[in-house]
Each structure stands twice: as C-alpha cells, then as structure tokens.
Design a protein around this motif. Structure first.
Motif, PDB file in Angstrom:
ATOM      1  N   ALA A 199      -1.559  -7.836  16.441  1.00  0.00           N
ATOM      2  CA  ALA A 199      -2.178  -8.680  15.412  1.00  0.00           C
ATOM      3  C   ALA A 199      -2.261  -7.921  14.092  1.00  0.00           C
ATOM      4  O   ALA A 199      -1.993  -8.479  13.016  1.00  0.00           O
ATOM      5  CB  ALA A 199      -3.571  -9.118  15.866  1.00  0.00           C
ATOM      6  N   LEU A 200      -2.598  -6.636  14.177  1.00  0.00           N
ATOM      7  CA  LEU A 200      -2.654  -5.806  12.974  1.00  0.00           C
ATOM      8  C   LEU A 200      -1.273  -5.668  12.335  1.00  0.00           C
ATOM      9  O   LEU A 200      -1.134  -5.681  11.108  1.00  0.00           O
ATOM     10  CB  LEU A 200      -3.211  -4.418  13.319  1.00  0.00           C
ATOM     11  CG  LEU A 200      -4.716  -4.339  13.620  1.00  0.00           C
ATOM     12  CD1 LEU A 200      -5.069  -2.989  14.209  1.00  0.00           C
ATOM     13  CD2 LEU A 200      -5.516  -4.591  12.355  1.00  0.00           C
ATOM     14  N   ILE A 201      -0.233  -5.533  13.195  1.00  0.00           N
ATOM     15  CA  ILE A 201       1.132  -5.429  12.665  1.00  0.00           C
ATOM     16  C   ILE A 201       1.519  -6.725  11.953  1.00  0.00           C
ATOM     17  O   ILE A 201       2.175  -6.717  10.905  1.00  0.00           O
ATOM     18  CB  ILE A 201       2.125  -5.112  13.805  1.00  0.00           C
ATOM     19  CG1 ILE A 201       1.890  -3.683  14.323  1.00  0.00           C
ATOM     20  CG2 ILE A 201       3.573  -5.258  13.327  1.00  0.00           C
ATOM     21  CD1 ILE A 201       2.682  -3.324  15.567  1.00  0.00           C
ATOM     22  N   GLY A 202       1.065  -7.863  12.505  1.00  0.00           N
ATOM     23  CA  GLY A 202       1.331  -9.146  11.860  1.00  0.00           C
ATOM     24  C   GLY A 202       0.601  -9.307  10.544  1.00  0.00           C
ATOM     25  O   GLY A 202       1.115  -9.887   9.583  1.00  0.00           O
ATOM     26  N   ILE A 203      -0.623  -8.747  10.484  1.00  0.00           N
ATOM     27  CA  ILE A 203      -1.441  -8.846   9.270  1.00  0.00           C
ATOM     28  C   ILE A 203      -0.931  -7.903   8.182  1.00  0.00           C
ATOM     29  O   ILE A 203      -1.019  -8.204   6.991  1.00  0.00           O
ATOM     30  CB  ILE A 203      -2.914  -8.521   9.599  1.00  0.00           C
ATOM     31  CG1 ILE A 203      -3.505  -9.616  10.504  1.00  0.00           C
ATOM     32  CG2 ILE A 203      -3.747  -8.370   8.332  1.00  0.00           C
ATOM     33  CD1 ILE A 203      -4.861  -9.246  11.077  1.00  0.00           C
ATOM     34  N   GLY A 204      -0.373  -6.758   8.590  1.00  0.00           N
ATOM     35  CA  GLY A 204       0.032  -5.708   7.657  1.00  0.00           C
ATOM     36  C   GLY A 204       0.784  -6.155   6.423  1.00  0.00           C
ATOM     37  O   GLY A 204       0.393  -5.833   5.285  1.00  0.00           O
ATOM     38  N   PRO A 205       1.886  -6.939   6.571  1.00  0.00           N
ATOM     39  CA  PRO A 205       2.642  -7.352   5.377  1.00  0.00           C
ATOM     40  C   PRO A 205       1.842  -8.240   4.421  1.00  0.00           C
ATOM     41  O   PRO A 205       2.142  -8.293   3.216  1.00  0.00           O
ATOM     42  CB  PRO A 205       3.821  -8.139   5.979  1.00  0.00           C
ATOM     43  CG  PRO A 205       3.977  -7.590   7.364  1.00  0.00           C
ATOM     44  CD  PRO A 205       2.581  -7.290   7.821  1.00  0.00           C
ATOM     45  N   SER A 206       0.807  -8.917   4.941  1.00  0.00           N
ATOM     46  CA  SER A 206      -0.004  -9.810   4.086  1.00  0.00           C
ATOM     47  C   SER A 206      -1.037  -9.046   3.268  1.00  0.00           C
ATOM     48  O   SER A 206      -1.504  -9.536   2.233  1.00  0.00           O
ATOM     49  CB  SER A 206      -0.715 -10.859   4.950  1.00  0.00           C
ATOM     50  OG  SER A 206       0.213 -11.611   5.694  1.00  0.00           O
ATOM     51  N   VAL A 207      -1.431  -7.854   3.756  1.00  0.00           N
ATOM     52  CA  VAL A 207      -2.442  -7.045   3.038  1.00  0.00           C
ATOM     53  C   VAL A 207      -1.914  -5.626   2.833  1.00  0.00           C
ATOM     54  O   VAL A 207      -2.452  -4.659   3.380  1.00  0.00           O
ATOM     55  CB  VAL A 207      -3.793  -7.032   3.789  1.00  0.00           C
ATOM     56  CG1 VAL A 207      -4.528  -8.329   3.598  1.00  0.00           C
ATOM     57  CG2 VAL A 207      -3.615  -6.743   5.276  1.00  0.00           C
ATOM     58  N   PRO A 208      -0.849  -5.468   2.067  1.00  0.00           N
ATOM     59  CA  PRO A 208      -0.305  -4.122   1.828  1.00  0.00           C
ATOM     60  C   PRO A 208      -1.301  -3.249   1.069  1.00  0.00           C
ATOM     61  O   PRO A 208      -2.010  -3.729   0.184  1.00  0.00           O
ATOM     62  CB  PRO A 208       0.946  -4.392   0.999  1.00  0.00           C
ATOM     63  CG  PRO A 208       0.665  -5.691   0.319  1.00  0.00           C
ATOM     64  CD  PRO A 208      -0.137  -6.497   1.290  1.00  0.00           C
ATOM     65  N   VAL A 209      -1.366  -1.997   1.455  1.00  0.00           N
ATOM     66  CA  VAL A 209      -2.245  -1.039   0.782  1.00  0.00           C
ATOM     67  C   VAL A 209      -1.367   0.043   0.176  1.00  0.00           C
ATOM     68  O   VAL A 209      -0.752   0.829   0.896  1.00  0.00           O
ATOM     69  CB  VAL A 209      -3.265  -0.417   1.757  1.00  0.00           C
ATOM     70  CG1 VAL A 209      -4.123   0.621   1.036  1.00  0.00           C
ATOM     71  CG2 VAL A 209      -4.138  -1.491   2.387  1.00  0.00           C
ATOM     72  N   GLN A 210      -1.304   0.085  -1.136  1.00  0.00           N
ATOM     73  CA  GLN A 210      -0.428   1.024  -1.821  1.00  0.00           C
ATOM     74  C   GLN A 210      -1.247   2.127  -2.488  1.00  0.00           C
ATOM     75  O   GLN A 210      -2.064   1.853  -3.365  1.00  0.00           O
ATOM     76  CB  GLN A 210       0.409   0.300  -2.875  1.00  0.00           C
ATOM     77  CG  GLN A 210       1.449   1.183  -3.536  1.00  0.00           C
ATOM     78  CD  GLN A 210       2.522   1.637  -2.562  1.00  0.00           C
ATOM     79  OE1 GLN A 210       3.214   0.824  -1.983  1.00  0.00           O
ATOM     80  NE2 GLN A 210       2.648   2.950  -2.373  1.00  0.00           N
ATOM     81  N   MET A 211      -1.030   3.358  -2.041  1.00  0.00           N
ATOM     82  CA  MET A 211      -1.669   4.497  -2.685  1.00  0.00           C
ATOM     83  C   MET A 211      -0.977   4.731  -4.033  1.00  0.00           C
ATOM     84  O   MET A 211       0.250   4.722  -4.112  1.00  0.00           O
ATOM     85  CB  MET A 211      -1.535   5.745  -1.807  1.00  0.00           C
ATOM     86  CG  MET A 211      -2.137   7.005  -2.393  1.00  0.00           C
ATOM     87  SD  MET A 211      -3.949   7.029  -2.368  1.00  0.00           S
ATOM     88  CE  MET A 211      -4.274   7.276  -0.618  1.00  0.00           C
ATOM     89  N   PRO A 212      -1.741   4.937  -5.120  1.00  0.00           N
ATOM     90  CA  PRO A 212      -1.114   5.222  -6.424  1.00  0.00           C
ATOM     91  C   PRO A 212      -0.227   6.464  -6.353  1.00  0.00           C
ATOM     92  O   PRO A 212      -0.474   7.369  -5.540  1.00  0.00           O
ATOM     93  CB  PRO A 212      -2.316   5.457  -7.341  1.00  0.00           C
ATOM     94  CG  PRO A 212      -3.457   4.764  -6.676  1.00  0.00           C
ATOM     95  CD  PRO A 212      -3.212   4.871  -5.203  1.00  0.00           C
ATOM     96  N   GLU A 213       0.796   6.493  -7.155  1.00  0.00           N
ATOM     97  CA  GLU A 213       1.699   7.647  -7.178  1.00  0.00           C
ATOM     98  C   GLU A 213       0.957   8.923  -7.567  1.00  0.00           C
ATOM     99  O   GLU A 213       1.310  10.023  -7.124  1.00  0.00           O
ATOM    100  CB  GLU A 213       2.842   7.400  -8.156  1.00  0.00           C
ATOM    101  CG  GLU A 213       3.847   6.368  -7.699  1.00  0.00           C
ATOM    102  CD  GLU A 213       4.647   6.814  -6.489  1.00  0.00           C
ATOM    103  OE1 GLU A 213       4.855   8.043  -6.334  1.00  0.00           O
ATOM    104  OE2 GLU A 213       5.059   5.957  -5.696  1.00  0.00           O
ATOM    105  N   GLN A 214      -0.065   8.784  -8.398  1.00  0.00           N
ATOM    106  CA  GLN A 214      -0.828   9.940  -8.849  1.00  0.00           C
ATOM    107  C   GLN A 214      -2.318   9.630  -8.761  1.00  0.00           C
ATOM    108  O   GLN A 214      -2.774   8.592  -9.236  1.00  0.00           O
ATOM    109  CB  GLN A 214      -0.460  10.308 -10.293  1.00  0.00           C
ATOM    110  CG  GLN A 214      -0.833  11.718 -10.704  1.00  0.00           C
ATOM    111  CD  GLN A 214       0.036  12.781 -10.028  1.00  0.00           C
ATOM    112  OE1 GLN A 214       1.151  12.504  -9.618  1.00  0.00           O
ATOM    113  NE2 GLN A 214      -0.502  13.990  -9.915  1.00  0.00           N
ATOM    114  N   VAL A 215      -3.075  10.513  -8.111  1.00  0.00           N
ATOM    115  CA  VAL A 215      -4.529  10.379  -8.014  1.00  0.00           C
ATOM    116  C   VAL A 215      -5.129  11.668  -8.577  1.00  0.00           C
ATOM    117  O   VAL A 215      -5.221  12.683  -7.891  1.00  0.00           O
ATOM    118  CB  VAL A 215      -4.999  10.158  -6.564  1.00  0.00           C
ATOM    119  CG1 VAL A 215      -6.515   9.992  -6.517  1.00  0.00           C
ATOM    120  CG2 VAL A 215      -4.310   8.942  -5.951  1.00  0.00           C
TER     121      VAL A 215
END
Length: 557
Positions: A199-215
């Motif tokens: 279920a989490l794998i199915g949800i993943g593409p709908s709620v992408p979490v992108q870490m900024p290139e620079q923090v």
C-alpha cells in the motif's frame, strides 16, 4: 536465447541444491542436532539473545545478507556476458554460499554464539584472529558507508520511494509488537505487513518527497546519509524483536513477492537475452574476467559478510540447531534468486542490443540502475504495470534491503568494538551506547573524510569484493578446522576455501597493477594490506590444518 530458459535452469539448480545437497551437508557433515541447547535459550536476555521462529529468523538473516550487493555485483558483471555471471551465481549459491552460511551459523552456535572473528583465536591462532578482526572492521566500514550512499542516492533520484522506505519502519515496529506479544498469528501478521508495505508503494508516487539539492552547507545527499546513520544507531540498540526481526521478516516476504512479480512478468513477456552470452566486444579499460568475475560477484555467489551476520546476530536467535539449514542455506538460496533476477533484468530488460551496450559503455556501469530500469521494462511489458510504478517497486526493494543490511551492519560493528573491549580488557568499550557511537563515528569519518557529500566510502569500495572474499575464506577456514577436529569430512568446505583464496589473491594482484597504473596510491596501499592479509591467511590455513591433523595422529598413536 529466451530469458525464461535461463530462469528455469537457475531456479532448478538452486532447488536441487536446497532439497538434496543441503540435506546431505546438514545431516552428514555438520550433523545438526535438534536437541542441542542453543545460545538463544542458554543466554536469553530479550535484547540480543532471543529464541526466534525459523521463518522470522530466515527473514532477518536473508535480508541482512542480501542488501544491494547481490543486485549491484551481478548487474555489473554481465558486461563480460550473461553466461559467466549465471554460472558463478548458480554454482556459487549451491556449492559455496549455502555451505558457508550454514557452517558459519553452526560453528557460532556450537561456541556460545561467538563471532567467527572471535573463534579464530581459539581455532586457528591469535595472529589469524588479528588479521580477521582488521578485515571484518574494514568490510563493515565499507558496507555501512557505501550502503548509506546507495540508499541516499535512490531517495534523491526516486522521490516516490521515500514514503515507502521510511513507512516500512513504522510497519515493522507495529508488526514486532504483534508477533512478540502474540496478539495475532504469524500468518495473519504476515498478510497485514505485506499489504501495508505494498500500500505504501502504491501511495509513494502520489506523495513524492524531494530533498532539496542543498540544505545549508550540506548537499541533500549528505543530509540523507546523516539521517540514515542516526536511524541505524538507534536501531542497533533496540531489542532485536522490536525492529530488526520484524523489519527483516516483512522485507523478506516483500522481496519474494517482488521476485514473483518480476519472474512472472518475465514468463508472460518472454523476452530474449539481448546481452551477449560471452562478450567479445568489451569497452576499453575493462579488466580481465578471470579472476575479477569472482570478486565482482560476491554476494549472490558467496560472501564473507554472510559469516558476520551468521555468527553475529543469527546465531543468537536460533531456536533449534536444525533451523540452521533453513535459515543459513535457504537464506543463501534467496540471495542467489535475487542475483539471478538482477542478471535477467540487466540482460533481458532492454529492447535492443544497442540500448544494452549504451548502458554498459564502461566497466562498473549498470548496477542498480540497470536492475531498476531493466526490471521495470520487463514488468511493464509482462503484466502491464506502469513503468513508474514498477520502477518504484524495484527501487523500494533495493533501498529496503540496503537499509536492513545497514541496520545489521552497524549492530555488528558495535559487536566488534565490544569484542575488542573484551579482548583488550577495556570495560568502557563494552558498553553498547559507547560501542555504537564509535561505530557511527568511524563510518562518518570515512563517509565525510573525502568531501562534504558523504560519499567517501566509495573511495575504498573497489576493494570490497576482494576483502569480502578474503573474509569468506577465513570463515571457511574456521569451519574446516572445526570439522577436522571432530573427525568429519573436510573437502566440502576446504575445496571452496582453496578456490576462493586462489581467485582472491589473483584478483588482488590484478587490482594492484591497475591501481599503480592509475597512480591511485591510497588504494594501492590498501590493496597491499589486504594482499598481505590473504597470504597470511593462506599460511595460517595450512599451519592450522597440519597442526590439527597431527594432533589427531598423536591421539590415536
């Protein structure tokens, strides 16, 4: 050639190995005893020593040893052609890895769950133990530092995998409580866990979490690496039943379902192997297949890291000694099946030979990317799953297994510092929190010592294969000496040991030449250290076996 034919041959050989060869090894060579009181019962403490259902323990052992290496190694080695990689994975799993893993579990269980490194001092000698402990420490540094880079890289590239990867930890914590407190049966818990993961794998593409290139001053990749080590440190101190066991067990089930999906799609799609059987058109700079094939593919054929897991965490959880066959040998078979899947994805997962050769335009190319992209192509064409979803599935599979290996690896590194505290009578090093801190700091020094992106572990990664196989040789040496002392046949472990040591030493010489020509004097120096260690191991091997056999002659005269 059809990829389905290769799949059938590989699975057939591995099934024959488990149902026939492993039965012979367990009953006639190791003579596993169902009535032997295992350390899990003798020293039960609810933290590290916990008698465990064999299916749950198999999940821990299998996913701990699998990681990303049985994907990366085979998916790189197919540059020499699919046949050499296929033969080494199939034969290696049956004759090498299964015997190695079962023997390592058995040897540790028979010696109060001590690690194989610690056992070396008693079985072979203190010099061999010193070499062993150094090799173990180097290998764990590589695994922990590099797998953190692999996971971070996957989460940076595939933002759809972030929620499934971290959500799996919450699922594991809940599953751990359900299993340990016997709230639900194992079958029901298994279904709940697998459904939750997918279920989490199915949800993943709908709620992408992108870490900024620079923090701030750090790259996004470096931030992920720091977060991963923070998590692994906490995980290594928790009781095994709370997170390690359930996480590994559910991941094990998830992998088999993932492999069934990949294999099923392969059968339905029936693609041809577009890669050559034996590649005669190698890119410039590609090293000789012999002996480097046998160190490029370590995990998936035989791996010294398995011995660390077998004698580090698995032996402390074995409920019955006879479970060693299922946990150890079938754990190796599971990894062999993953390596076979990687070979098929990396050779049949491309529409044309041109696409394949573009991926493999230099030695070292392919790896996880070839597995994910090739596997997604097969799944999409075989069962109609969108390629994005299929890629997320395979990415999560690779990241979760790298994560479980990292969890176990940091716990094992904590054990190494504690064993050093025991050997050198340093009480402060024996404290779990301090030993864990030392393990994390040593990994971070390697990871960030060469730059702010945290990828420093990649610098020494070229030596992983040879160091890993040296460690496997040391483990087989310990098991062989124990067998000789007990008056049992030794060739089932000695023959793989000799072959492995010859190939490892030859590979080290080959790498020595390439590092010198590239003027990479850092790796050149490390290569010399590992080469000297290999020669010392070979000498200790001969001396130990001669000494033990002489002791038996003296005892009968």
């Amino acid at each position: 050639m059809s990829a389905v034919v290769l799949l059938a041959l590989g699975l057939g050989l591995m099934a024959l190995g488990y149902f026939v060869y492993s039965k012979f090894i367990a009953e006639k060579i190791f003579r596993l005893d169902p009535d032997f009181k295992t350390p899990a019962h003798e020293f039960e403490d609810g933290v590290d020593f916990v008698p465990t259902n064999r299916y749950v323990l198999w999940g821990h052992h299998f996913t701990s040893v699998a990681g990303a290496a049985p994907i990366v190694g085979p998916a790189i080695a197919v540059i020499w052609g699919w046949l050499p990689a296929f033969l080494w994975v199939s034969i290696g799993t049956v004759v090498f890895a299964g015997v190695h893993d079962t023997g390592a579990v058995w040897a540790s269980v028979r010696n109060k769950a001590r690690s194989v490194g610690s056992l070396t001092g008693d079985v072979v000698g203190k010099r061999a133990r010193s070499v062993f402990m150094i090799v173990i420490f180097l290998l764990l540094l590589m695994v922990n530092a590099v797998f953190a880079v692999v996971i971070a890289g996957l989460m940076m590239k595939f933002s759809s995998a972030v929620v499934p990867v971290w959500g799996a930890i919450l699922v594991a914590l809940i599953i751990g409580q359900l299993i340990y407190r016997r709230i639900l049966s194992l079958a029901v818990v298994s279904v709940i866990g697998v459904v939750a993961l997918y279920a989490l794998i199915g949800i993943g593409p709908s709620v992408p979490v992108q870490m900024p290139e620079q923090v701030g001053a750090l790259s996004g990749n470096a931030v992920w690496i720091l977060i991963l080590f923070g998590y692994a440190a906490i995980a290594s101190l928790l009781p095994v039943w709370m997170l390690l066991q359930p996480r590994d067990y559910i991941n094990g089930l998830q992998l088999f379902i993932g492999l069934i999906i990949l294999y099923g799609a392969l059968v339905m799609f029936n693609p041809a192997l577009v890669a050559p059987m034996y590649n005669t058109n190698l890119p410039e700079g590609t090293p000789s297949m012999l002996p480097l094939l046998f160190v490029t593919i370590a995990c998936g054929a035989i791996s010294g890291f398995h011995g660390l897991v077998a004698g580090g965490t698995t032996s402390k959880q074995l409920n019955k000694e006879t479970d060693a066959r299922f946990v150890g040998y079938f754990g190796a078979v599971g990894e062999g099946m993953l390596a076979l899947g990687a070979i098929l994805a990396a050779t049949a997962g491309f529409a044309t030979y041109g696409e394949w050769s573009a991926m493999y335009d230099a030695f070292g190319k392919g790896g996880v990317n070839a597995f994910v992209e090739g596997g997604a192509y097969i799944i999409s064409n075989g069962i109609g799953l969108p390629e994005t979803t299929a890629a997320t599935l395979l990415t999560v599979m690779a990241a979760l297994f790298a994560g479980t290996t990292m969890d176990t690896g940091l716990r094992l590194q904590r054990y190494i510092f504690q064993e050093w505290g025991e050997i050198y009578n340093q009480q402060w090093m024996k404290k779990p929190a301090i030993a864990t801190l030392l393990a994390v700091v040593s990994c971070l020094v390697l990871a960030f010592g060469a730059g702010a992106d945290g990828s420093g572990g990649l610098i020494i990664w070229p030596l992983f294969g040879t160091t890993n196989q040296l460690l496997a040789g040391l483990t087989l040496l310990v098991v062989t000496v124990i067998l000789v002392r007990l008056g049992r046949p030794m060739w089932y472990t000695l023959a793989p040991l000799i072959f492995l040591m010859v190939m490892t030493v030859l590979a080290l010489f080959a790498q020595l030449k390439s590092f010198y020509e590239a003027e990479n004097y850092f790796l050149l120096g490390l290569d010399i250290v590992v080469l000297v260690a290999s020669i010392l191991v070979a000498m200790e091997c001969a001396a130990a076996l001669k000494r033990v056999r002489q002791e038996k002659v003296d005892a009968t005269s």
